[in-house]
Scaffold this motif. Sequence first.
Motif, PDB file in Angstrom:
ATOM      1  N   VAL A   1      18.219  54.001   6.856  1.00 15.03           N
ATOM      2  CA  VAL A   1      16.966  54.531   6.315  1.00 15.03           C
ATOM      3  C   VAL A   1      15.791  53.784   6.927  1.00 15.03           C
ATOM      4  O   VAL A   1      15.807  52.556   7.039  1.00 15.03           O
ATOM      5  CB  VAL A   1      16.936  54.407   4.780  1.00 15.03           C
ATOM      6  CG1 VAL A   1      15.590  54.837   4.216  1.00 15.03           C
ATOM      7  CG2 VAL A   1      18.055  55.235   4.163  1.00 15.03           C
ATOM      8  N   LEU A   2      14.758  54.531   7.325  1.00  8.84           N
ATOM      9  CA  LEU A   2      13.547  53.963   7.917  1.00  8.84           C
ATOM     10  C   LEU A   2      12.450  53.831   6.874  1.00  8.84           C
ATOM     11  O   LEU A   2      12.463  54.507   5.849  1.00  8.84           O
ATOM     12  CB  LEU A   2      13.042  54.871   9.037  1.00  8.84           C
ATOM     13  CG  LEU A   2      14.008  55.142  10.181  1.00  8.84           C
ATOM     14  CD1 LEU A   2      13.377  56.103  11.176  1.00  8.84           C
ATOM     15  CD2 LEU A   2      14.397  53.849  10.856  1.00  8.84           C
ATOM     16  N   GLY A   3      11.461  53.015   7.207  1.00 10.50           N
ATOM     17  CA  GLY A   3      10.249  52.942   6.396  1.00 10.50           C
ATOM     18  C   GLY A   3      10.127  51.655   5.616  1.00 10.50           C
ATOM     19  O   GLY A   3      11.089  51.205   5.003  1.00 10.50           O
ATOM     20  N   HIS A   4       8.939  51.071   5.679  1.00 13.62           N
ATOM     21  CA  HIS A   4       8.673  49.856   4.923  1.00 13.62           C
ATOM     22  C   HIS A   4       7.183  49.693   4.634  1.00 13.62           C
ATOM     23  O   HIS A   4       6.778  48.680   4.101  1.00 13.62           O
ATOM     24  CB  HIS A   4       9.210  48.631   5.680  1.00 13.62           C
ATOM     25  CG  HIS A   4       8.660  48.479   7.057  1.00 13.62           C
ATOM     26  ND1 HIS A   4       9.245  49.063   8.140  1.00 13.62           N
ATOM     27  CD2 HIS A   4       7.566  47.844   7.507  1.00 13.62           C
ATOM     28  CE1 HIS A   4       8.547  48.779   9.224  1.00 13.62           C
ATOM     29  NE2 HIS A   4       7.509  48.053   8.867  1.00 13.62           N
ATOM     30  N   GLU A   5       6.377  50.672   4.960  1.00 12.38           N
ATOM     31  CA  GLU A   5       4.935  50.635   4.676  1.00 12.38           C
ATOM     32  C   GLU A   5       4.666  51.649   3.569  1.00 12.38           C
ATOM     33  O   GLU A   5       4.418  52.815   3.835  1.00 12.38           O
ATOM     34  CB  GLU A   5       4.135  50.998   5.934  1.00 12.38           C
ATOM     35  CG  GLU A   5       4.429  50.128   7.136  1.00 12.38           C
ATOM     36  CD  GLU A   5       3.534  48.908   7.202  1.00 12.38           C
ATOM     37  OE1 GLU A   5       2.549  48.840   6.452  1.00 12.38           O
ATOM     38  OE2 GLU A   5       3.842  48.015   8.012  1.00 12.38           O
ATOM     39  N   THR A   6       4.749  51.206   2.314  1.00 18.03           N
ATOM     40  CA  THR A   6       4.679  52.156   1.199  1.00 18.03           C
ATOM     41  C   THR A   6       3.764  51.662   0.083  1.00 18.03           C
ATOM     42  O   THR A   6       3.438  50.487  -0.008  1.00 18.03           O
ATOM     43  CB  THR A   6       6.076  52.395   0.591  1.00 18.03           C
ATOM     44  OG1 THR A   6       6.569  51.160   0.060  1.00 18.03           O
ATOM     45  CG2 THR A   6       7.055  52.910   1.609  1.00 18.03           C
ATOM     46  N   MET A   7       3.393  52.611  -0.769  1.00 18.99           N
ATOM     47  CA  MET A   7       2.737  52.327  -2.044  1.00 18.99           C
ATOM     48  C   MET A   7       3.498  53.118  -3.090  1.00 18.99           C
ATOM     49  O   MET A   7       4.055  54.171  -2.798  1.00 18.99           O
ATOM     50  CB  MET A   7       1.279  52.796  -2.047  1.00 18.99           C
ATOM     51  CG  MET A   7       0.381  52.002  -1.151  1.00 18.99           C
ATOM     52  SD  MET A   7      -1.354  52.390  -1.384  1.00 18.99           S
ATOM     53  CE  MET A   7      -1.422  54.105  -0.970  1.00 18.99           C
ATOM     54  N   GLY A   8       3.522  52.608  -4.302  1.00 15.09           N
ATOM     55  CA  GLY A   8       4.216  53.345  -5.333  1.00 15.09           C
ATOM     56  C   GLY A   8       4.189  52.653  -6.678  1.00 15.09           C
ATOM     57  O   GLY A   8       3.428  51.717  -6.907  1.00 15.09           O
TER      58      GLY A   8
ATOM     59  N   CYS B   1       2.921  57.095  -1.595  1.00 15.46           N
ATOM     60  CA  CYS B   1       2.258  57.206  -0.294  1.00 15.46           C
ATOM     61  C   CYS B   1       3.008  56.327   0.693  1.00 15.46           C
ATOM     62  O   CYS B   1       3.605  55.328   0.316  1.00 15.46           O
ATOM     63  CB  CYS B   1       0.816  56.710  -0.363  1.00 15.46           C
ATOM     64  SG  CYS B   1      -0.249  57.672  -1.422  1.00 15.46           S
ATOM     65  N   CYS B   2       2.941  56.707   1.957  1.00 19.68           N
ATOM     66  CA  CYS B   2       3.570  55.867   2.976  1.00 19.68           C
ATOM     67  C   CYS B   2       2.808  55.998   4.285  1.00 19.68           C
ATOM     68  O   CYS B   2       2.005  56.905   4.459  1.00 19.68           O
ATOM     69  CB  CYS B   2       5.036  56.226   3.161  1.00 19.68           C
ATOM     70  SG  CYS B   2       5.310  57.884   3.786  1.00 19.68           S
ATOM     71  N   ALA B   3       3.081  55.074   5.188  1.00 17.48           N
ATOM     72  CA  ALA B   3       2.453  55.081   6.505  1.00 17.48           C
ATOM     73  C   ALA B   3       3.498  54.739   7.546  1.00 17.48           C
ATOM     74  O   ALA B   3       4.534  54.160   7.230  1.00 17.48           O
ATOM     75  CB  ALA B   3       1.310  54.068   6.551  1.00 17.48           C
TER      76      ALA B   3
ATOM     77  N   ASP C   1       4.193  49.054 -12.933  1.00 21.03           N
ATOM     78  CA  ASP C   1       3.205  48.441 -12.037  1.00 21.03           C
ATOM     79  C   ASP C   1       3.031  49.292 -10.802  1.00 21.03           C
ATOM     80  O   ASP C   1       3.976  49.885 -10.294  1.00 21.03           O
ATOM     81  CB  ASP C   1       3.660  47.032 -11.607  1.00 21.03           C
ATOM     82  CG  ASP C   1       3.500  45.985 -12.662  1.00 21.03           C
ATOM     83  OD1 ASP C   1       2.879  46.252 -13.709  1.00 21.03           O
ATOM     84  OD2 ASP C   1       4.031  44.867 -12.452  1.00 21.03           O
ATOM     85  N   ARG C   2       1.806  49.335 -10.278  1.00 26.65           N
ATOM     86  CA  ARG C   2       1.518  49.992  -8.997  1.00 26.65           C
ATOM     87  C   ARG C   2       1.505  48.903  -7.944  1.00 26.65           C
ATOM     88  O   ARG C   2       0.865  47.864  -8.139  1.00 26.65           O
ATOM     89  CB  ARG C   2       0.175  50.713  -9.050  1.00 26.65           C
ATOM     90  CG  ARG C   2       0.054  51.738 -10.153  1.00 26.65           C
ATOM     91  CD  ARG C   2       0.462  53.118  -9.791  1.00 26.65           C
ATOM     92  NE  ARG C   2      -0.245  53.576  -8.605  1.00 26.65           N
ATOM     93  CZ  ARG C   2       0.272  54.451  -7.749  1.00 26.65           C
ATOM     94  NH1 ARG C   2       1.440  54.950  -7.965  1.00 26.65           N
ATOM     95  NH2 ARG C   2      -0.403  54.831  -6.699  1.00 26.65           N
ATOM     96  N   ILE C   3       2.215  49.104  -6.836  1.00 26.81           N
ATOM     97  CA  ILE C   3       2.293  48.077  -5.807  1.00 26.81           C
ATOM     98  C   ILE C   3       2.145  48.670  -4.407  1.00 26.81           C
ATOM     99  O   ILE C   3       2.332  49.861  -4.202  1.00 26.81           O
ATOM    100  CB  ILE C   3       3.594  47.269  -5.895  1.00 26.81           C
ATOM    101  CG1 ILE C   3       4.816  48.136  -5.641  1.00 26.81           C
ATOM    102  CG2 ILE C   3       3.708  46.551  -7.230  1.00 26.81           C
ATOM    103  CD1 ILE C   3       6.101  47.352  -5.502  1.00 26.81           C
ATOM    104  N   VAL C   4       1.791  47.782  -3.473  1.00 28.40           N
ATOM    105  CA  VAL C   4       1.723  48.111  -2.051  1.00 28.40           C
ATOM    106  C   VAL C   4       2.734  47.215  -1.345  1.00 28.40           C
ATOM    107  O   VAL C   4       2.813  46.013  -1.613  1.00 28.40           O
ATOM    108  CB  VAL C   4       0.315  47.842  -1.479  1.00 28.40           C
ATOM    109  CG1 VAL C   4       0.286  48.050   0.011  1.00 28.40           C
ATOM    110  CG2 VAL C   4      -0.719  48.719  -2.180  1.00 28.40           C
ATOM    111  N   VAL C   5       3.510  47.796  -0.443  1.00 28.99           N
ATOM    112  CA  VAL C   5       4.489  47.051   0.354  1.00 28.99           C
ATOM    113  C   VAL C   5       4.024  47.111   1.800  1.00 28.99           C
ATOM    114  O   VAL C   5       4.244  48.107   2.477  1.00 28.99           O
ATOM    115  CB  VAL C   5       5.904  47.650   0.194  1.00 28.99           C
ATOM    116  CG1 VAL C   5       6.910  46.817   0.975  1.00 28.99           C
ATOM    117  CG2 VAL C   5       6.297  47.785  -1.267  1.00 28.99           C
ATOM    118  N   PRO C   6       3.307  46.056   2.287  1.00 26.47           N
ATOM    119  CA  PRO C   6       2.798  46.082   3.651  1.00 26.47           C
ATOM    120  C   PRO C   6       3.883  45.762   4.678  1.00 26.47           C
ATOM    121  O   PRO C   6       4.890  45.204   4.363  1.00 26.47           O
ATOM    122  CB  PRO C   6       1.729  45.001   3.657  1.00 26.47           C
ATOM    123  CG  PRO C   6       2.092  44.053   2.570  1.00 26.47           C
ATOM    124  CD  PRO C   6       2.872  44.858   1.563  1.00 26.47           C
TER     125      PRO C   6
END
Length: 85
Positions: A57-64, A34-36, A80-85
Amino acid sequence: MKALTWHGKGDIRCDQVADPAIEDDRDVIIKVTCCAICGSDLHLMNGYMPTMKSGDVLGHETMGEVVEVGSGHSKFRKGDRIVVP
């Protein structure tokens, strides 16, 4: 892999880019599920950022899910499941 890339003011594309690789022993590679969008991404769309180069490359608000971990990590493990705020 596919990624959103910056090519200049108003020019964002979905391009084929190289798969990520561990470059530093503190790196972690995640499979994004997922991303935002972030407000800082909007600045890139409408303006000029001096440090950006065409193809960045763009993007830094992710889950995975962690798929690879550098040797310097003891906190994260593959799976592991992580969130990158």
